[in-house]
Scaffold this active site. Structure first.
Site, PDB file in Angstrom:
ATOM      1  N   LYS A 115       0.826  -1.220   0.000  1.00 54.54           N
ATOM      2  CA  LYS A 115       0.000   0.000   0.000  1.00 54.54           C
ATOM      3  C   LYS A 115       0.850   1.255   0.000  1.00 54.54           C
ATOM      4  O   LYS A 115       0.468   2.264  -0.590  1.00 54.54           O
ATOM      5  CB  LYS A 115      -0.965   0.005   1.186  1.00 54.54           C
ATOM      6  CG  LYS A 115      -2.049  -1.049   1.033  1.00 54.54           C
ATOM      7  CD  LYS A 115      -3.327  -0.722   1.767  1.00 54.54           C
ATOM      8  CE  LYS A 115      -4.426  -1.652   1.258  1.00 54.54           C
ATOM      9  NZ  LYS A 115      -5.672  -1.546   1.951  1.00 54.54           N
ATOM     10  N   LYS A 207      -5.110  -9.024  -6.532  1.00 53.93           N
ATOM     11  CA  LYS A 207      -6.369  -9.432  -5.892  1.00 53.93           C
ATOM     12  C   LYS A 207      -7.475  -8.434  -6.220  1.00 53.93           C
ATOM     13  O   LYS A 207      -7.203  -7.244  -6.448  1.00 53.93           O
ATOM     14  CB  LYS A 207      -6.159  -9.621  -4.386  1.00 53.93           C
ATOM     15  CG  LYS A 207      -6.450  -8.432  -3.551  1.00 53.93           C
ATOM     16  CD  LYS A 207      -6.399  -8.724  -2.064  1.00 53.93           C
ATOM     17  CE  LYS A 207      -6.532  -7.394  -1.347  1.00 53.93           C
ATOM     18  NZ  LYS A 207      -7.574  -7.303  -0.382  1.00 53.93           N
ATOM     19  N   LYS A 210     -11.295  -3.147  -3.457  1.00 54.16           N
ATOM     20  CA  LYS A 210     -12.164  -1.959  -3.524  1.00 54.16           C
ATOM     21  C   LYS A 210     -11.423  -0.781  -4.106  1.00 54.16           C
ATOM     22  O   LYS A 210     -12.004   0.090  -4.741  1.00 54.16           O
ATOM     23  CB  LYS A 210     -12.617  -1.541  -2.124  1.00 54.16           C
ATOM     24  CG  LYS A 210     -13.409  -2.545  -1.376  1.00 54.16           C
ATOM     25  CD  LYS A 210     -13.927  -1.882  -0.096  1.00 54.16           C
ATOM     26  CE  LYS A 210     -14.060  -2.877   1.020  1.00 54.16           C
ATOM     27  NZ  LYS A 210     -12.880  -2.943   1.885  1.00 54.16           N
TER      28      LYS A 210
HETATM   29  N1  AQP Z   1      -9.971 -10.456  -3.319  1.00 50.09           N
HETATM   30  C1  AQP Z   1     -10.344 -11.007  -2.169  1.00 50.09           C
HETATM   31  N2  AQP Z   1     -10.590 -12.339  -2.106  1.00 50.09           N
HETATM   32  C2  AQP Z   1     -10.991 -12.924  -0.930  1.00 50.09           C
HETATM   33  N3  AQP Z   1     -11.165 -12.218   0.204  1.00 50.09           N
HETATM   34  C3  AQP Z   1     -10.936 -10.892   0.171  1.00 50.09           C
HETATM   35  N4  AQP Z   1     -11.021  -9.918   1.112  1.00 50.09           N
HETATM   36  C4  AQP Z   1     -10.677  -8.729   0.566  1.00 50.09           C
HETATM   37  N5  AQP Z   1     -10.357  -8.882  -0.727  1.00 50.09           N
HETATM   38  C5  AQP Z   1     -10.505 -10.218  -0.996  1.00 50.09           C
HETATM   39  C6  AQP Z   1     -11.421 -10.153   2.487  1.00 50.09           C
HETATM   40  O1  AQP Z   1     -12.525  -9.304   2.761  1.00 50.09           O
HETATM   41  C7  AQP Z   1     -12.478  -8.926   4.140  1.00 50.09           C
HETATM   42  C8  AQP Z   1     -12.663  -7.452   4.256  1.00 50.09           C
HETATM   43  O2  AQP Z   1     -11.588  -6.798   3.632  1.00 50.09           O
HETATM   44  P1  AQP Z   1     -11.269  -5.299   4.005  1.00 50.09           P
HETATM   45  O3  AQP Z   1     -12.241  -4.432   3.396  1.00 50.09           O
HETATM   46  O4  AQP Z   1     -11.203  -5.142   5.461  1.00 50.09           O
HETATM   47  O5  AQP Z   1      -9.818  -5.043   3.514  1.00 50.09           O
HETATM   48  P2  AQP Z   1      -8.970  -5.478   2.307  1.00 50.09           P
HETATM   49  O6  AQP Z   1      -8.521  -6.879   2.499  1.00 50.09           O
HETATM   50  O7  AQP Z   1      -7.897  -4.469   2.175  1.00 50.09           O
HETATM   51  O8  AQP Z   1     -10.007  -5.413   1.095  1.00 50.09           O
HETATM   52  P3  AQP Z   1      -9.953  -4.625  -0.232  1.00 50.09           P
HETATM   53  O9  AQP Z   1     -11.212  -4.857  -0.946  1.00 50.09           O
HETATM   54  O10 AQP Z   1      -8.707  -4.929  -0.981  1.00 50.09           O
HETATM   55  O11 AQP Z   1      -9.950  -3.114   0.231  1.00 50.09           O
HETATM   56  P4  AQP Z   1      -8.940  -1.968  -0.063  1.00 50.09           P
HETATM   57  O12 AQP Z   1      -8.839  -1.879  -1.534  1.00 50.09           O
HETATM   58  O13 AQP Z   1      -9.616  -0.785   0.577  1.00 50.09           O
HETATM   59  O14 AQP Z   1      -7.651  -2.331   0.600  1.00 50.09           O
HETATM   60  C9  AQP Z   1     -11.125  -9.415   4.697  1.00 50.09           C
HETATM   61  O15 AQP Z   1     -11.340 -10.600   5.438  1.00 50.09           O
HETATM   62  C10 AQP Z   1     -10.338  -9.697   3.463  1.00 50.09           C
HETATM   63  O16 AQP Z   1      -9.385 -10.724   3.669  1.00 50.09           O
END
Ligand code: AQP
Length: 344
Positions: A115, A207, A210
């Protein structure tokens, strides 16, 4: 290590549109665990502000995650659904854990490196300390099990290290305060199910996220039938037909991802999916995948829309959840203060 009563905790950041990865990797698992465990599910807004957020969008995203939890089937009456910043003990325990965790541990966190990128001198201190706040989220409820996607595995290991070091550093005080051999459990990650790492529809090596700038990289829970079908039509593939066996997916990242998504949505194994579609080109498969995605996501999306039309109800759910969470968190924090030797 003594045994602790089983309790599930997990959180989702209100940082944008929830997507298929969040749903399959986390939220769907949260729903299943309600049958067997006491569960606490949190909208982690303190984590969201580790990168700058628009206040208006943040408020709306907090409601969206709350609506997604309920629409997916989480029962906020039987279990606890709340918003992190409404329970001050998360931040309080995180400070204690900042004094327990070591710089070297945090320096090894790959999510921070990803990040921060080349900009590590200019990102917030909060982004660096994110994993100690996550440890506090879990351990303030002395939770034993944490359902998460694969990307959170390293942070969970750090939570276990923090719990272990606290138990060791304060062993005498823990015992003399009547808590026996250990105050915190070592929380176990539950990284299970067919979709623990859903990849981007545009790049099978990244991956689904969001924060990806391309909306075509993900299927959002709020996407309608047409948007889902269009994104799947445009999803990146390769020129070869689908293989008939799972081994044939090796090195074909995009094909592997789409087959995995199909299997997770329909409950079939990858092998069965390939028995059906092996040897065919992607167009028939993509059309079946779009149908499966619409069947899986549309009911959740439309229930979310219905819930979002009544923000007062969502806020009442969060307030009630926060009141119940606070009671548990305050009890842990009081004991932590006694163990540390604070006066209260
Ligand atoms: N691509 C993914 N596949 C499976 N699980 C996923 N999770 C996130 N992306 C995937 C799981 O969703 C839960 C919530 O995630 P989060 O919003 O707390 O944070 P993150 O992992 O950082 O998700 P994002 O979507 O990638 O958000 P941004 O872009 O804001 O960083 C967690 O259990 C995560 O493992």
């Amino acid at each position: 290590m003594p045994t602790f009563p089983e309790r599930v905790f997990s959180g989702v950041q209100p940082t944008g549109s929830l997507h298929l990865g969040n749903y399959l990797g986390a939220i769907k698992r949260f729903v299943a665990l309600q049958e067997t465990h006491d569960c606490i599910y949190c909208v982690v807004d303190l984590h969201a502000i580790t990168v700058q957020q628009s206040p208006v969008e943040l408020r709306s995203n907090i409601r969206e995650v709350t609506a997604a939890f309920i629409a997916a089937g989480i029962d906020p009456k039987k279990h606890i659904v709340f918003n992190q910043s409404q329970v001050a003990e998360h931040a309080e325990l995180a400070w204690v854990f900042n004094c327990v965790a070591r710089m070297g541990w945090l320096n090894r966190m790959t999510q921070f490196k990803d990040k921060a990128g080349k900009n590590s001198e200019n990102v917030s201190v909060g982004l660096f300390a994110y994993p100690t706040l996550m440890a506090a989220d879990i351990l303030v409820y002395r939770a034993t099990h944490v359902p998460v996607g694969e990307d959170q595995k390293q942070h969970l290991e750090l939570s276990r290290d923090v719990a272990q070091k606290f138990n060791n550093d304060f062993a005498e005080s823990i015992a003399s305060n009547g808590f026996g051999e250990a105050f915190f459990p070592l929380p176990e990650p539950l990284i299970q199910g067919p979709a623990t790492r859903v990849m981007s529809l545009r790049d099978g090596s990244k991956k689904m996220s969001k924060s990806d700038v391309s909306d075509y990289s993900r299927l959002n829970l709020s996407d309608d039938r047409d948007a889902i079908a269009q994104k799947i039509r445009k999803a990146k593939t390769d020129p070869e037909p689908l293989p008939s066996e799972v081994a044939g997916l090796a090195g074909r990242l995009e094909a592997d991802n789409l087959v995995g998504i199909f299997a997770a949505l329909t409950g079939e194994s990858r092998a069965d999916v390939l028995k059906r579609f092996g040897g065919q080109n992607f167009s028939a498969f993509k059309s079946a995948l779009a149908d499966a995605a619409v069947a899986g996501l549309e009911p959740v999306g439309s229930e979310m829309k219905r819930l979002l039309a009544d923000p007062g109800h969502l806020e009442a759910v969060l307030n009630d959840g926060a009141d119940r969470a606070r009671v548990l968190a305050a009890k842990t924090m009081g004991s932590v203060k006694d163990i540390l030797g604070f006066v209260r």
